[in-house]
Motif scaffolding. Structure first.
Motif, mmCIF file in Angstrom:
data_model
loop_
_atom_site.group_PDB
_atom_site.id
_atom_site.type_symbol
_atom_site.label_atom_id
_atom_site.label_comp_id
_atom_site.label_asym_id
_atom_site.label_seq_id
_atom_site.Cartn_x
_atom_site.Cartn_y
_atom_site.Cartn_z
ATOM 1 N N UNK A 226 7.532 0.183 77.509
ATOM 2 C CA UNK A 226 6.959 0.184 78.982
ATOM 3 C C UNK A 226 6.722 1.361 79.515
ATOM 4 N N UNK A 227 8.380 1.650 79.430
ATOM 5 C CA UNK A 227 8.125 2.903 80.485
ATOM 6 C C UNK A 227 6.893 4.405 80.087
ATOM 7 N N UNK A 228 7.082 4.776 78.355
ATOM 8 C CA UNK A 228 6.012 5.327 77.814
ATOM 9 C C UNK A 228 4.595 4.986 79.218
ATOM 10 N N UNK A 229 4.254 3.577 78.498
ATOM 11 C CA UNK A 229 3.122 3.324 79.202
ATOM 12 C C UNK A 229 2.179 3.333 80.767
ATOM 13 N N UNK A 230 3.685 3.253 81.363
ATOM 14 C CA UNK A 230 3.398 3.290 82.523
ATOM 15 C C UNK A 230 3.861 4.935 83.215
ATOM 16 N N UNK A 231 4.144 5.731 82.344
ATOM 17 C CA UNK A 231 3.929 7.221 82.706
ATOM 18 C C UNK A 231 2.329 7.821 81.873
ATOM 19 N N UNK A 232 1.993 6.730 81.244
ATOM 20 C CA UNK A 232 0.516 7.462 80.679
ATOM 21 C C UNK A 232 0.566 6.980 81.976
ATOM 22 N N UNK A 233 0.093 5.935 82.092
ATOM 23 C CA UNK A 233 -0.912 5.147 83.245
ATOM 24 C C UNK A 233 -1.322 6.135 84.933
ATOM 25 N N UNK A 234 -0.240 7.222 84.731
ATOM 26 C CA UNK A 234 0.342 7.950 85.933
ATOM 27 C C UNK A 234 0.202 9.174 85.542
ATOM 28 N N UNK A 235 -0.947 9.026 84.217
ATOM 29 C CA UNK A 235 -0.946 10.924 84.091
ATOM 30 C C UNK A 235 0.023 11.416 83.429
ATOM 31 N N UNK A 236 1.264 10.964 83.609
ATOM 32 C CA UNK A 236 1.944 12.442 82.779
ATOM 33 C C UNK A 236 2.578 12.071 81.159
ATOM 34 N N UNK A 237 2.485 13.284 81.160
ATOM 35 C CA UNK A 237 2.354 13.282 78.865
ATOM 36 C C UNK A 237 3.881 13.259 78.994
ATOM 37 N N UNK B 179 15.980 1.949 85.944
ATOM 38 C CA UNK B 179 16.316 2.953 86.797
ATOM 39 C C UNK B 179 16.704 4.043 86.564
ATOM 40 N N UNK B 180 16.785 4.396 84.974
ATOM 41 C CA UNK B 180 16.947 5.452 84.930
ATOM 42 C C UNK B 180 15.316 6.246 84.704
ATOM 43 N N UNK B 181 14.390 4.900 83.722
ATOM 44 C CA UNK B 181 13.247 5.659 83.217
ATOM 45 C C UNK B 181 12.166 5.798 84.568
ATOM 46 N N UNK C 174 4.422 19.277 83.010
ATOM 47 C CA UNK C 174 5.953 19.095 82.246
ATOM 48 C C UNK C 174 6.105 17.552 80.795
ATOM 49 N N UNK C 175 6.471 17.524 80.415
ATOM 50 C CA UNK C 175 6.439 16.167 79.412
ATOM 51 C C UNK C 175 7.589 15.821 79.527
ATOM 52 N N UNK C 176 7.662 14.493 79.867
ATOM 53 C CA UNK C 176 8.854 13.457 80.059
ATOM 54 C C UNK C 176 9.149 13.157 78.560
ATOM 55 N N UNK C 177 10.526 13.299 78.820
ATOM 56 C CA UNK C 177 11.450 12.742 76.945
ATOM 57 C C UNK C 177 11.537 10.754 77.629
ATOM 58 N N UNK C 178 10.762 10.056 77.274
ATOM 59 C CA UNK C 178 11.082 9.080 76.738
ATOM 60 C C UNK C 178 10.552 7.915 75.625
ATOM 61 N N UNK C 179 11.601 7.034 75.377
ATOM 62 C CA UNK C 179 11.204 6.140 74.764
ATOM 63 C C UNK C 179 11.203 4.721 74.481
ATOM 64 N N UNK C 180 11.203 3.979 75.885
ATOM 65 C CA UNK C 180 10.384 2.781 75.736
ATOM 66 C C UNK C 180 9.432 2.560 76.004
#
Length: 96
Positions: free
Chosen positions: A37-48, A14-16, A29-35
């Motif tokens: 799986x969440x980082x891979x999803x964010x990258x797929x969505x073209x988020x930094x 939920x948090x991610x 925007x740059x998204x702060x994520x350490x997880x």
């Protein structure tokens, strides 16, 4: 955004999901994520993205902190998990 967040929650916690949904509402925007799986999803969505070590590295480069190793050591005392090769890379980048 609620529907989008609920969809994202089928992929990550939920948090991610909330962070990704909110970040998708903004440009540059740059998204702060350490997880991972969440980082891979964010990258797929073209988020930094960046993680805690990326923030620590940037703080050192901006002379906000004198050393990265002490902060990394504190992180490792928690349930934060990161590979030794990445830690070695960050230390090398910062001449430590």
């Amino acid at each position: 955004m609620k529907k989008y967040q609920r969809f994202l929650e089928t992929q990550v916690d939920r948090g991610e999901a909330s962070a990704i949904a909110l970040a998708s509402e903004f440009e540059d925007v740059t998204l702060l994520l350490d997880d991972l799986k969440a980082r891979k999803l964010a990258v797929k969505l073209k988020l930094k993205t960046t993680g805690a070590l990326g923030v620590i590295h940037k703080a050192k480069q901006m002379s906000i902190i004198p050393k990265v190793k002490a902060l990394i050591d504190k992180l490792l005392l928690t349930n934060f998990r990161i590979s030794n090769s990445i830690i070695d890379e960050i230390l090398k980048l910062n001449n430590e």
